[in-house]
Design a protein around this motif. Structure first.
Motif, PDB file in Angstrom:
ATOM      1  N   ARG A 139      -9.973  -3.426   5.294  1.00  0.00           N
ATOM      2  CA  ARG A 139      -8.566  -2.914   5.425  1.00  0.00           C
ATOM      3  C   ARG A 139      -7.696  -3.303   6.368  1.00  0.00           C
ATOM      4  O   ARG A 139      -7.795  -2.949   7.809  1.00  0.00           O
ATOM      5  CB  ARG A 139      -8.758  -1.480   5.771  1.00  0.00           C
ATOM      6  CG  ARG A 139      -9.816  -0.859   4.602  1.00  0.00           C
ATOM      7  CD  ARG A 139     -10.413   0.620   4.965  1.00  0.00           C
ATOM      8  NE  ARG A 139      -9.352   1.739   6.049  1.00  0.00           N
ATOM      9  CZ  ARG A 139      -9.503   2.951   6.027  1.00  0.00           C
ATOM     10  NH1 ARG A 139     -11.085   3.605   6.486  1.00  0.00           N
ATOM     11  NH2 ARG A 139      -8.345   3.257   6.735  1.00  0.00           N
ATOM     12  N   THR A 172      -6.755  -6.999   1.757  1.00  0.00           N
ATOM     13  CA  THR A 172      -5.854  -6.395   1.514  1.00  0.00           C
ATOM     14  C   THR A 172      -4.914  -6.376   2.867  1.00  0.00           C
ATOM     15  O   THR A 172      -5.322  -5.916   3.536  1.00  0.00           O
ATOM     16  CB  THR A 172      -6.296  -4.257   0.859  1.00  0.00           C
ATOM     17  OG1 THR A 172      -6.833  -4.804  -0.215  1.00  0.00           O
ATOM     18  CG2 THR A 172      -4.176  -4.197   0.779  1.00  0.00           C
ATOM     19  N   ASP A 188      -4.232  -3.573   5.005  1.00  0.00           N
ATOM     20  CA  ASP A 188      -3.167  -3.036   4.808  1.00  0.00           C
ATOM     21  C   ASP A 188      -1.828  -2.440   5.055  1.00  0.00           C
ATOM     22  O   ASP A 188      -0.779  -1.737   5.062  1.00  0.00           O
ATOM     23  CB  ASP A 188      -4.139  -1.439   3.478  1.00  0.00           C
ATOM     24  CG  ASP A 188      -4.621  -0.129   3.946  1.00  0.00           C
ATOM     25  OD1 ASP A 188      -5.603  -0.693   4.389  1.00  0.00           O
ATOM     26  OD2 ASP A 188      -4.159   0.292   3.576  1.00  0.00           O
ATOM     27  N   GLU A 195      -3.151  -4.297  -2.126  1.00  0.00           N
ATOM     28  CA  GLU A 195      -3.192  -2.945  -2.839  1.00  0.00           C
ATOM     29  C   GLU A 195      -4.604  -1.876  -2.183  1.00  0.00           C
ATOM     30  O   GLU A 195      -4.562  -1.169  -2.623  1.00  0.00           O
ATOM     31  CB  GLU A 195      -2.054  -2.564  -3.961  1.00  0.00           C
ATOM     32  CG  GLU A 195      -0.878  -2.596  -4.054  1.00  0.00           C
ATOM     33  CD  GLU A 195      -0.112  -4.157  -3.904  1.00  0.00           C
ATOM     34  OE1 GLU A 195       1.039  -4.497  -3.829  1.00  0.00           O
ATOM     35  OE2 GLU A 195      -1.385  -4.905  -4.707  1.00  0.00           O
ATOM     36  N   SER A 250      -4.256   2.830   4.813  1.00  0.00           N
ATOM     37  CA  SER A 250      -4.720   4.008   4.470  1.00  0.00           C
ATOM     38  C   SER A 250      -5.798   4.030   5.673  1.00  0.00           C
ATOM     39  O   SER A 250      -6.470   5.470   5.891  1.00  0.00           O
ATOM     40  CB  SER A 250      -6.149   2.502   4.047  1.00  0.00           C
ATOM     41  OG  SER A 250      -7.034   1.347   5.243  1.00  0.00           O
ATOM     42  N   ALA A 271       0.342   4.123  -2.455  1.00  0.00           N
ATOM     43  CA  ALA A 271      -0.154   5.623  -2.111  1.00  0.00           C
ATOM     44  C   ALA A 271       0.032   6.747  -3.147  1.00  0.00           C
ATOM     45  O   ALA A 271       0.128   7.604  -3.524  1.00  0.00           O
ATOM     46  CB  ALA A 271      -0.225   5.435  -0.628  1.00  0.00           C
ATOM     47  N   SER A 291      -1.285  -6.136   4.571  1.00  0.00           N
ATOM     48  CA  SER A 291       0.222  -5.222   4.824  1.00  0.00           C
ATOM     49  C   SER A 291       2.043  -6.439   5.239  1.00  0.00           C
ATOM     50  O   SER A 291       2.343  -5.815   4.186  1.00  0.00           O
ATOM     51  CB  SER A 291       0.394  -4.378   6.462  1.00  0.00           C
ATOM     52  OG  SER A 291       0.720  -4.799   6.849  1.00  0.00           O
ATOM     53  N   THR A 351      -5.917  -0.023  -0.077  1.00  0.00           N
ATOM     54  CA  THR A 351      -5.364   1.330   0.350  1.00  0.00           C
ATOM     55  C   THR A 351      -5.731   2.173  -1.407  1.00  0.00           C
ATOM     56  O   THR A 351      -5.572   3.466  -0.754  1.00  0.00           O
ATOM     57  CB  THR A 351      -3.637   1.075   0.017  1.00  0.00           C
ATOM     58  OG1 THR A 351      -3.082   0.665   0.672  1.00  0.00           O
ATOM     59  CG2 THR A 351      -3.080   2.663  -0.124  1.00  0.00           C
ATOM     60  N   GLY A 411       1.277  -1.235  -0.160  1.00  0.00           N
ATOM     61  CA  GLY A 411      -0.460  -0.066   0.263  1.00  0.00           C
ATOM     62  C   GLY A 411       0.851   1.371  -0.207  1.00  0.00           C
ATOM     63  O   GLY A 411       0.813   2.798  -0.740  1.00  0.00           O
TER      64      GLY A 411
END
Length: 248
Positions: free
Chosen positions: A117, A160, A119, A186, A122, A77, A162, A189, A73
């Motif tokens: 989420r 997602t 990741d 990804e 985010s 981003a 990490s 993110t 991510g």
């Protein structure tokens, strides 16, 4: 290059206003970016720095750019932020993912409509209570494109994460029980950064693995199946861009 042009060049993707189209495809892998560029008319290499490789060309006459984002991510981003700074407004992640349902074979086409989420990026943009959801217009265009092309498509919520090698069996099982279709690194993110920056973002992936299959193919078999799926994702994303440009 003048001083004013120097200021406009983005730090990481090394692109400036006018270098990229309104619509940008976002593969993680720089090699996939090059394979997408091979499908474009008049594709030209704009910039290459770190994990970011950027091409601009046309698909059936429609301007489109491609920018690789690397893995995870944080770098994704950065790509979306800098592309948005120089005028891009619509993004489609064209990626790979692990299938998360027993009925999803390796090499399948999956349109990720929203994402859990996990990741770790985010939440720097919006609180975790805010959902990571793809843009409806982009979702619909991807689904329509796949249908026009005759591709079988799975749709649904992805997850997602990490850390690729971290193992969370309890969480994986809970997500599997509620029908999560794919795991990647990804989408959440990009959905959240897109919401933050007022951009339309969608996601189409091909599955390169599936931990829930009874029989696991060899690595070589997985790679061959994935490459078939990748071709479908590229064609689907490019057709979706054409559909979206007609509607804009």
């Amino acid at each position: 290059m003048t001083d004013s042009q120097e200021v406009e060049v983005q730090k990481h993707i090394r692109c400036a206003p006018g270098d990229v189209a309104r619509c940008v495809l976002l593969p993680g892998d720089p090699a996939r970016a090059r394979r997408i560029a091979e499908e474009l008319e008049g594709a030209r290499l704009i910039a290459e720095n770190r994990e970011y490789v950027v091409f601009t060309g046309r698909s059936n006459g429609v301007p489109v750019s491609v920018c690789s984002t690397g893995i995870g991510g944080s770098s994704a981003a950065i790509a979306l932020e800098e592309l948005r700074n120089i005028g891009a407004k619509l993004f489609i992640r064209v990626g790979s993912a692990g299938g998360r349902r027993e009925d999803i074979p390796i090499g399948s086409l999956v349109v990720v409509t929203a994402a859990y989420r996990g990741d770790g990026v985010s939440d720097e943009y919006l609180p975790l209570g805010f959902p990571a959801v793809a843009d409806l217009d982009v979702n619909n265009a991807l689904i329509q494109a796949a249908k026009e092309l005759g591709f079988s498509t799975y749709t649904g919520i992805g997850t997602t994460r990490s850390a690729f090698y971290a193992r969370h069996p309890e969480l994986n099982e809970r997500l599997r029980q509620v029908g999560v279709v794919a795991a990647e690194m990804e989408a959440a993110t990009l959905f959240i950064v897109g919401a933050h920056r007022g951009a339309k973002v969608g996601c189409v992936v091909a599955t390169d693995s599936n931990i829930y299959l009874d029989e696991q193919p060899t690595l070589a078999e997985k790679e061959a199946l994935y490459m078939q799926g990748e071709k479908m994702t590229i064609r689907t994303a490019l057709r979706a861009v054409q559909l979206l440009e007609v509607r804009s």
